[in-house]
Design a protein around this motif. Structure first.
Motif, PDB file in Angstrom:
ATOM      1  N   GLU A   1      36.754  29.896  32.974  1.00  0.00           N
ATOM      2  CA  GLU A   1      36.822  30.994  33.935  1.00  0.00           C
ATOM      3  C   GLU A   1      36.776  30.486  35.377  1.00  0.00           C
ATOM      4  N   TRP A   2      37.716  30.977  36.166  1.00  0.00           N
ATOM      5  CA  TRP A   2      37.779  30.705  37.603  1.00  0.00           C
ATOM      6  C   TRP A   2      37.755  32.046  38.339  1.00  0.00           C
ATOM      7  N   ASP A   3      37.267  32.025  39.581  1.00  0.00           N
ATOM      8  CA  ASP A   3      37.471  33.179  40.461  1.00  0.00           C
ATOM      9  C   ASP A   3      38.956  33.260  40.794  1.00  0.00           C
ATOM     10  N   PHE A   4      39.441  34.506  40.991  1.00  0.00           N
ATOM     11  CA  PHE A   4      40.889  34.666  41.154  1.00  0.00           C
ATOM     12  C   PHE A   4      41.194  35.795  42.138  1.00  0.00           C
ATOM     13  N   ALA A   5      42.214  35.555  42.944  1.00  0.00           N
ATOM     14  CA  ALA A   5      42.742  36.585  43.843  1.00  0.00           C
ATOM     15  C   ALA A   5      44.255  36.470  43.849  1.00  0.00           C
ATOM     16  N   CYS A   6      44.915  37.561  44.152  1.00  0.00           N
ATOM     17  CA  CYS A   6      46.371  37.532  44.171  1.00  0.00           C
ATOM     18  C   CYS A   6      46.905  38.539  45.177  1.00  0.00           C
ATOM     19  N   SER A   7      48.155  38.312  45.555  1.00  0.00           N
ATOM     20  CA  SER A   7      48.839  39.205  46.470  1.00  0.00           C
ATOM     21  C   SER A   7      50.272  39.359  46.004  1.00  0.00           C
ATOM     22  N   ARG A   8      50.821  40.554  46.148  1.00  0.00           N
ATOM     23  CA  ARG A   8      52.209  40.786  45.765  1.00  0.00           C
ATOM     24  C   ARG A   8      53.175  40.504  46.896  1.00  0.00           C
ATOM     25  N   ARG A   9      52.681  40.004  47.995  1.00  0.00           N
ATOM     26  CA  ARG A   9      53.580  39.615  49.077  1.00  0.00           C
ATOM     27  C   ARG A   9      54.498  38.509  48.603  1.00  0.00           C
TER      28      ARG A   9
END
Length: 607
Positions: A36-44
């Motif tokens: 498990e990792w911390d995760f963030a994303c953007s649809r840009r």
């Protein structure tokens, strides 16, 4: 010394895929970062190739990581564990985790290794940039020791996805949905991430290729000499130990490291040849030394076998070998582009063998090193095929060239790989029949491939429109038996099948049309001829409703058996994938037909 098979921890969401990710280049001291990792994303949308735009450093714009993701699974997969709203459509991806450096690693170089990430991956350790890599199918390795501390350490990986069809994508759709023969895409990290302890000088790469007469091996290694910047004048030495399957010592060599690249000749006392019937592997230990101190040590394997083409046949260890391949597209339940368990790779190898195939054509992707390892161990041959771009552009060529160099460097030591495939059905080189510049570039890529690995044959453009190839292979999904037999009879001389305008209808009428094997003006020079795609029963355009799967198989085998000048074939395909329901097994690897029935049919094809 056996091939490395070490694991750390049990297999779970916190510790998925615990085995060493690369048994052909493994260090004893390593630490898996899967889990498990911390995760963030953007649809840009990420800027396209050639853009001057730069990503915003090593963290998301707002600094927040609202999700947790399981590495090494692509974001679209169930195994990644992301909520549906974060699973698809993201173009900017950020991964973060912390780890504690083992106490005995202090003062050593540490390498951050990533199997693959799609498409551009940038690494940051404790806020410091440590490396960047473009390309969705090749590995990366970055020295990070000088950025590490004795306590907790933070790694951030920033991955920028792209749907640009000008870049190598394989079977991934560049549209937001699957269509025809193209599948839903995969994004982000999709092969394992791990750390290895090395030395101030360390081994970058190493692979042992058998000599043409199978008397021994030539090991090629690349070394990073950080000691060259120190005040110590002591030279570096590469010491290589070769052991037999019974762990007895077979050969040892010591070679001074005068530059970054080193070649070592190894002649074993006893010859154990690798073949599908006897997949024997030697063990290798490669030590980088200074003043009799071991600075770095890598373990690997090697298989003693030769592959070549002559007299219209493919030859393994100088004996004719009829290639009986299954088309293999490496997608898996739950993990999509990544297998959830190492046992999934072994299951696929056993499935192919149970049907009577002696090899796989890994189609439009790069096999996980663990799959290749099991092919080596179990004696299953592999055609390794480079993923294609689709339209040609100025960014396609350097991207493809870089991928070819990296993938051959990673995999050339595997004895199971018996051919490299550069392009498929003119994808990305659609004008090759009429454009001399494109033909010249294909020849350049063939020359590059042979310079990187002269020990294996290559296929320049699988299916048709061959320019510079060691095997003339053709693809067909003809439905009428008389059309199939007419084609096979003509393949005694592939040049007799001329280019005609209506052959371009193959893409929409595959049950009635085939393409010309050779580009106009290219002469046939006696290469083995193979049918490297056929069958396809169950997928609409490639089948007829009046036949059963067994009928289709019998038709395929009967036509091949009556034309012994054909050196081998590849059946489409081993198991269903997405909308392509034309496998001998379904996507969960449940056979649709008794494997022993298929095995009996294929056994009749050994010419």
């Amino acid at each position: 010394m056996a091939c490395p098979e070490r694991t750390r921890g049990g297999e779970s969401r916190q510790h998925p895929r615990p085995e060493h990710p690369d048994p052909f280049f493994a260090r004893q001291d390593w630490l898996s970062l899967n889990g498990e990792w911390d995760f963030a994303c953007s649809r840009r949308a990420a800027p396209g190739p050639g853009s001057d735009a730069k990503p915003k450093g090593g963290s998301p714009p707002d600094g927040r990581y609202p999700h947790r993701i399981v590495v090494p699974f692509p974001t679209e997969s169930e195994a990644a564990g992301l909520p549906a709203r974060a699973r698809r459509g993201a173009r900017e991806l950020w991964y973060r985790r912390t780890f504690r450096l083992p106490d005995d690693w202090a003062g050593h170089e540490v390498l951050l290794r990533i199997g693959a990430a799609d498409y551009r991956c940038e690494g940051f350790v404790n806020g410091h940039p440590v490396g960047a890599h473009d390309g969705g199918f090749a590995p990366m390795s970055w020295p990070v020791g000088r950025f590490l501390s004795a306590g907790d350490n933070e790694i951030v990986l920033h991955v920028r996805e792209t749907t640009d069809p000008r870049l190598p994508r394989g079977k991934q759709s560049h549209l937001p949905f699957a269509h025809t023969i193209f599948y839903p895409p995969f994004s982000g990290i999709w092969q394992p991430v791990w750390l290895e302890r090395a030395g101030a000088a360390f081994i970058i790469s190493a692979a042992a290729l058998p000599l043409p007469d199978r008397s021994g091996f030539e090991l090629s290694a690349q070394v990073s000499d950080r000691l060259g910047q120190s005040t110590s004048p002591s030279p570096l030495t590469l010491c290589v130990h070769l052991t037999a399957p019974d762990a007895a010592s077979e050969a040892e060599a010591r070679v001074p490291v005068l530059a970054g690249n080193v070649a070592v000749l190894l002649i074993p006392r006893r010859r154990f040849e690798w073949s599908p019937a006897s997949p024997v592997l030697y063990g290798l230990r490669i030590d980088l030394m200074c003043d009799e101190r071991v600075l770095d040590s890598v373990e690997s394997c090697a298989g003693l076998r030769s592959v070549r083409v002559s007299g219209g046949r493919f030859r393994l260890n100088d004996r004719p070998c009829t290639l009986k391949l299954a088309l293999y597209q490496p997608y898996y339940p739950d993990g999509w582009a990544a297998a959830v368990r190492d046992e999934d790779f072994l299951q696929d190898v056993k499935l192919a063998l149970s049907f009577g195939f002696n090899g796989l054509r890994v189609h439009q992707s790069q096999a996980d090193p663990r799959l290749l390892y099991w092919c080596d161990r179990m004696g299953l041959l592999v055609w390794s095929e480079m993923p294609s771009a689709f339209p040609f552009s100025r960014v396609s060529r350097p991207a493809f060239t870089r991928m070819l160099e990296e993938c051959i460097a990673r995999d050339c030591g595997h004895p199971s790989i018996v051919a490299w495939v550069l392009f498929n059905e003119s994808w990305g080189i659609a004008d090759v029949p009429r454009n001399h510049d494109t033909q010249t570039w294909v020849r350049q890529m063939a020359t590059l491939c042979r310079s990187l690995d002269p020990s294996r044959p290559l296929v320049d453009n699988s299916g048709f429109d061959h320019v510079e190839t060691d095997i003339v292979d053709v693809h067909h999904y003809l439905a009428a038996p008389e059309r199939v037999r007419h084609l096979y009879a003509a393949l005694v001389n592939p040049a007799s099948i001329a280019h005609r305008w209506w052959r371009s209808l193959y893409a929409v009428l595959p049950s009635r049309v085939v393409r010309a094997p050779l580009v106009p003006g290219v002469q046939y020079s006696g290469q083995p001829v193979m049918v490297s795609e056929c069958g396809g029963f169950g997928f609409g355009p490639y089948s007829t409703s009046s036949m059963t799967l067994l009928d289709s198989l019998r038709q395929v085998v009967s036509a091949l058996a009556d034309h012994p000048h054909i050196a081998g074939f590849c059946y489409t395909q081993l198991f269903d994938v997405a909308q392509e329901r034309n496998g001998l097994a379904d996507f969960h690897r449940r056979p649709k037909i008794a494997p022993e029935t298929v095995l009996e049919l294929l056994d009749s094809l050994s010419h």
